[in-house]
Design an enzyme around this catalytic site. Structure first.
Site, short mmCIF file in Angstrom:
data_model
loop_
_atom_site.label_atom_id
_atom_site.label_comp_id
_atom_site.label_asym_id
_atom_site.label_seq_id
_atom_site.Cartn_x
_atom_site.Cartn_y
_atom_site.Cartn_z
N ARG A 210 0.70 -1.65 7.59
CA ARG A 210 1.35 -0.22 6.94
C ARG A 210 2.23 0.02 7.42
O ARG A 210 2.80 1.45 7.32
CB ARG A 210 -0.21 0.54 6.32
N HIS B 180 -12.21 6.16 5.01
CA HIS B 180 -11.67 7.31 5.59
C HIS B 180 -12.89 8.84 5.38
O HIS B 180 -13.44 8.00 4.50
CB HIS B 180 -10.32 7.79 4.58
N GLU C 126 -0.78 9.96 0.78
CA GLU C 126 -1.03 10.59 2.13
C GLU C 126 -1.33 10.10 3.50
O GLU C 126 -1.41 10.83 4.42
CB GLU C 126 -2.87 10.92 1.42
N CYS D 2 -5.02 10.14 -1.88
CA CYS D 2 -3.85 9.22 -1.02
C CYS D 2 -3.00 9.12 -2.18
O CYS D 2 -2.39 8.71 -0.95
CB CYS D 2 -4.70 7.92 -1.29
N ASP E 74 1.09 -1.54 -0.17
CA ASP E 74 -0.13 0.42 0.00
C ASP E 74 0.77 1.13 0.02
O ASP E 74 0.42 2.42 0.04
CB ASP E 74 -1.30 -0.01 1.46
N ARG F 236 -9.77 3.55 10.94
CA ARG F 236 -8.23 3.95 11.53
C ARG F 236 -7.78 5.09 11.97
O ARG F 236 -6.15 5.09 12.54
CB ARG F 236 -8.14 4.25 9.66
C1 CIR Z 1 -5.52 1.41 2.42
O1 CIR Z 1 -6.42 0.01 2.93
O2 CIR Z 1 -5.24 1.24 4.02
C2 CIR Z 1 -5.40 1.08 1.15
N1 CIR Z 1 -5.84 -0.08 0.47
C3 CIR Z 1 -6.07 2.25 0.86
C4 CIR Z 1 -5.38 3.26 1.29
C5 CIR Z 1 -6.72 4.61 0.85
N2 CIR Z 1 -5.75 5.89 1.30
C6 CIR Z 1 -6.19 6.73 1.57
O3 CIR Z 1 -7.66 7.04 0.66
N3 CIR Z 1 -6.27 7.54 1.47
#
Ligand code: CIR
Length: 254
Positions: free
Chosen positions: A86, A162, A66, A249, A61, A131
């Protein structure tokens, strides 16, 4: 006005990205790389000086930079991502920002992701999501209080990753918001541009000056933005979307 953007290339392991729902179709990593390249090019066309970090194989990821930092006027709060897979991504982001920002950090049990943080003027609207927790929100408020930032928590709807999955900042006290997700009254004093719920994915746009980058395939959103005076640039994000990613992101901009 934004001048800089930090991005990171698509990991060779992007098909292992964290997803909320299991994939119906596999991610085409080669296509994701091309879509990401077009995105970076679009940021350049909008006049941003871009720095692209090399893809990180250990972090599927990792392109979603972001989430790893919140930037306000020369200060970078390096986050503690809410998903254990992550954690560690943020260290390279801190390194990349250290030359241009004063770095602040957060400690466990705080978690926060940049996708939950929407700065508009002197406010940061922050999503309470799976998150981002209360300790993360408190740390956000503490770090940016000296800069006169007010932190305003907003509840993120169930099943939404988010805050900025359904809304995004537009220049000059304006916000783009998908109808039926978060009440418009959550953004007092802002001009809210509503798009239909079925186009909620396009609630996440990147606006630089009077141009908004939006995902292709959302004609009503395009009309709303153009009626509000924005030029629109359409990008194909099919593979990024499969990994629950959207436009904001993919960069940190300042
Ligand atoms: C996640 O689940 O963390 C990533 N696959 C997607 C993150 C997307 N980030 C965002 O919208 N700021």
């Amino acid at each position: 006005m934004f001048k800089h953007a930090l991005t990171r290339g698509i990991s060779a392991n992007f098909s292992d990205a964290t997803v909320m729902l299991s994939l119906v179709e596999p991610i085409d990593v080669a296509l994701a790389v091309r879509q990401h390249g077009v995105y970076v090019e679009a940021l350049r066309e909008l006049g941003l000086e871009t720095t692209e970090l090399a893809p990180a194989e250990a972090f599927p990821d990792g392109c979603f930079v972001e989430d790893c930092a919140v930037l306000v006027d020369g200060v970078a709060l390096i986050t503690r991502p809410g998903t254990p897979s992550r954690r560690g991504e943020e260290a390279t982001i801190a390194g990349a920002l250290a030359g241009s920002h004063r770095i602040a950090t957060m400690e466990a049990p705080a978690t926060l992701e940049g996708g939950d943080c929407m700065r508009i003027g002197q406010r940061i609207f922050v999503g309470r999501s799976s998150r981002t927790n209360e300790a993360g929100i408190r740390r956000l408020a503490e770090v940016f209080a000296p800069q006169g930032i007010e932190v305003v928590p907003v509840r993120v709807p169930e099943g939404t990753l988010h805050l900025k999955c359904v809304c995004s900042p537009l220049p000059g006290d304006q916000v783009l918001l998908a109808e039926g997700t978060i009440p418009s009254g959550s953004f007092p004093g802002l001009e809210v541009h509503l798009i239909p719920m079925e186009e909620a994915y396009a609630g996440n746009c990147v606006a630089v000056g009077n141009t908004a980058i939006i995902p292709g395939g959302f004609p009503r959103t395009r009309m709303v933005l153009e009626a509000a005076g924005f030029n629109t640039m359409l990008l194909d994000l099919s593979e990024i979307r499969k990994a629950d990613g959207s436009l904001t992101c993919l960069s940190l901009i300042w």
